[in-house]
Design a protein around this motif. Sequence first.
Motif, PDB file in Angstrom:
ATOM      1  N   LEU A   1       0.994  -1.208  -0.147  1.00  0.00           N
ATOM      2  CA  LEU A   1       0.082   0.241  -0.131  1.00  0.00           C
ATOM      3  C   LEU A   1       0.928   1.946   0.155  1.00  0.00           C
ATOM      4  O   LEU A   1       0.670   2.665  -0.462  1.00  0.00           O
ATOM      5  N   GLU A   2       2.407   1.401   1.152  1.00  0.00           N
ATOM      6  CA  GLU A   2       2.853   1.928   0.552  1.00  0.00           C
ATOM      7  C   GLU A   2       3.328   2.327  -0.363  1.00  0.00           C
ATOM      8  O   GLU A   2       3.783   3.773  -0.928  1.00  0.00           O
ATOM      9  N   ALA A   3       3.782   1.482  -1.489  1.00  0.00           N
ATOM     10  CA  ALA A   3       4.566   1.216  -2.545  1.00  0.00           C
ATOM     11  C   ALA A   3       3.129   2.193  -3.708  1.00  0.00           C
ATOM     12  O   ALA A   3       3.517   2.390  -5.221  1.00  0.00           O
ATOM     13  N   GLY A   4       2.011   2.240  -3.569  1.00  0.00           N
ATOM     14  CA  GLY A   4       0.869   2.537  -4.833  1.00  0.00           C
ATOM     15  C   GLY A   4       0.232   1.834  -4.920  1.00  0.00           C
ATOM     16  O   GLY A   4      -0.138   2.226  -6.106  1.00  0.00           O
ATOM     17  N   LYS A   5       0.029   0.315  -4.811  1.00  0.00           N
ATOM     18  CA  LYS A   5      -0.463  -0.598  -5.093  1.00  0.00           C
ATOM     19  C   LYS A   5      -1.382  -0.980  -4.588  1.00  0.00           C
ATOM     20  O   LYS A   5      -1.948  -0.494  -3.202  1.00  0.00           O
ATOM     21  N   ASP A   6      -2.823  -1.882  -5.525  1.00  0.00           N
ATOM     22  CA  ASP A   6      -4.356  -2.327  -4.261  1.00  0.00           C
ATOM     23  C   ASP A   6      -4.061  -3.034  -4.057  1.00  0.00           C
ATOM     24  O   ASP A   6      -2.456  -4.171  -4.812  1.00  0.00           O
ATOM     25  N   VAL A   7      -4.530  -3.890  -2.753  1.00  0.00           N
ATOM     26  CA  VAL A   7      -3.719  -5.208  -2.631  1.00  0.00           C
ATOM     27  C   VAL A   7      -5.239  -7.031  -2.628  1.00  0.00           C
ATOM     28  O   VAL A   7      -6.349  -5.874  -2.185  1.00  0.00           O
ATOM     29  N   PHE A   8      -4.699  -7.371  -2.620  1.00  0.00           N
ATOM     30  CA  PHE A   8      -5.787  -8.178  -2.210  1.00  0.00           C
ATOM     31  C   PHE A   8      -5.183  -9.429  -1.614  1.00  0.00           C
ATOM     32  O   PHE A   8      -4.065 -10.015  -1.426  1.00  0.00           O
ATOM     33  N   CYS A   9      -5.609  -9.009  -0.698  1.00  0.00           N
ATOM     34  CA  CYS A   9      -5.156  -9.823   1.187  1.00  0.00           C
ATOM     35  C   CYS A   9      -5.801 -11.339   1.456  1.00  0.00           C
ATOM     36  O   CYS A   9      -6.904 -11.140   1.348  1.00  0.00           O
ATOM     37  N   GLU A  10      -5.577 -12.767   1.745  1.00  0.00           N
ATOM     38  CA  GLU A  10      -6.284 -13.158   2.230  1.00  0.00           C
ATOM     39  C   GLU A  10      -6.495 -13.215   3.399  1.00  0.00           C
ATOM     40  O   GLU A  10      -5.950 -12.182   4.695  1.00  0.00           O
ATOM     41  N   LYS A  11      -8.048 -13.451   4.027  1.00  0.00           N
ATOM     42  CA  LYS A  11      -8.604 -13.581   5.469  1.00  0.00           C
ATOM     43  C   LYS A  11      -7.207 -13.960   6.475  1.00  0.00           C
ATOM     44  O   LYS A  11      -6.976 -15.154   6.070  1.00  0.00           O
ATOM     45  N   PRO A  12      -6.457 -13.601   7.391  1.00  0.00           N
ATOM     46  CA  PRO A  12      -8.095 -12.073   7.697  1.00  0.00           C
ATOM     47  C   PRO A  12      -7.296 -10.784   7.953  1.00  0.00           C
ATOM     48  O   PRO A  12      -7.438 -10.541   8.942  1.00  0.00           O
ATOM     49  N   LEU A  13      -6.366 -10.741   7.032  1.00  0.00           N
ATOM     50  CA  LEU A  13      -5.522  -9.805   7.165  1.00  0.00           C
ATOM     51  C   LEU A  13      -4.246  -8.892   7.820  1.00  0.00           C
ATOM     52  O   LEU A  13      -3.583  -9.137   7.403  1.00  0.00           O
ATOM     53  N   ALA A  14      -4.504  -9.782   9.091  1.00  0.00           N
ATOM     54  CA  ALA A  14      -3.156  -9.672   9.717  1.00  0.00           C
ATOM     55  C   ALA A  14      -3.774 -10.186  11.207  1.00  0.00           C
ATOM     56  O   ALA A  14      -4.975 -11.053  11.408  1.00  0.00           O
ATOM     57  N   ARG A  15      -2.875 -10.840  12.168  1.00  0.00           N
ATOM     58  CA  ARG A  15      -3.129 -11.411  13.347  1.00  0.00           C
ATOM     59  C   ARG A  15      -4.173 -11.432  14.291  1.00  0.00           C
ATOM     60  O   ARG A  15      -4.550 -11.845  15.517  1.00  0.00           O
TER      61      ARG A  15
END
Length: 357
Positions: A91-105
Amino acid sequence: MGRNVSSQPLRVAIVGAGRIGRRRAEVMAASRSARVVLVADTDRARAAALAAACGGRVTESWEAAATAEAVDVVVVTTSHDGLARATRAALEAGKDVFCEKPLARNLAEAAPLVALAERRGRVLAVGFNHRCHPGLARLRALATEGAIGQLLWARCRYGHGGRAGYEREWRADPVRAGGGELLDQGIHALDLFGWLFGEFAEVAAFLQTAFWPVAVEDNAFVLLRTAAGQVASLHASWTQWRNLFSFELCGSQGYLCVEGLGGNYGPERLRVGKRAENFGAPDEQVIEFPGEDRSWELEWCAFVSAVRGQGTPVASGRDALAALRLVEAAYRAAAVGSVIRPERDPAAAPVAAEAVG
Ligand SMILES: NC(=O)c1ccc[n+]([C@@H]2O[C@H](COP(=O)([O-])OP(=O)(O)OC[C@H]3O[C@@H](n4cnc5c(N)ncnc54)[C@H](O)[C@@H]3O)[C@@H](O)[C@H]2O)c1
């Protein structure tokens, strides 16, 4: 001049070349909308195997993949300890992101990612693919159009029985996973509950580490109640020796029940029942959804459209925060042994407290 992402295949970097990274890469390889250009995994052999199957150059550095200039979108499919780090860098590099669940711990790791995506105007999608399972999508459409009347309660049972050596996998490590079966499979059900009922006002939970020699829960029993009195119950289990997915929704005029998710969860089918006038045995229609699980493909198409400025992803970063709020409330409720009021979404409207019963 910037690259026109609306007319050319998206250039994708995959961070995490395990089971789900491969699944997502296969969907992309089969689509005309995207092309895998970089594959990163801390295990180089895995990255190489995936690149050989689906294309792309190999790197061991998740950071290089997440920030590479010749990449439009980053798909993050690592174990839970790698999700937030790679998502933030992308995101900081300006990309769109598809992240797997649960996104974070946990919520503390996840919330800044959502704020960052919104600040930068980037799409942040999260892999709650169950929403795209045909039985569950139909269940929600029917519920929303009032086919079973007023929604009263939901009950989900979801689980599998692990596999040999499960206790040594990252899912069994509280630091790498952030939680156990509740955060692993249970969060899908919590997401579906929120998708149907909106916010919950109260959460109670019992957790067990009943069988596996691990420091996380292998069974989670969670009860949730909305301000209007609707109740949802979840039992998520790593001791479900035969894979099970069952999702029931009860309304004042009938019920909807999805069983199976295809594959080793058995054929997916939706039972639609209408309460009989005389309260006798209800009329029931069974809708079968044979064939392959297309949820991943549908989810990917929605993400690509969102990146191209058309529509929204199936589940957003905000949806992930909503599910994580429930996970954290359940962990707290289990720890203190009482009912917990989950943290509210600061952007949500006040809850109308109209009791059901
Ligand atoms: N949507 C679903 O239904 C579903 C189903 C299963 C798993 N998942 C999610 O997908 C993610 C991956 O699960 P999986 O089953 O594929 O696990 P996996 O163990 O098969 O794969 C994870 C991969 O990530 C790699 N990795 C770990 N940290 C990394 C880092 N910092 N940089 C690069 N690579 C790294 C590992 O070496 C491994 O190859 C998890 O978030 C999991 O919760 C989603």
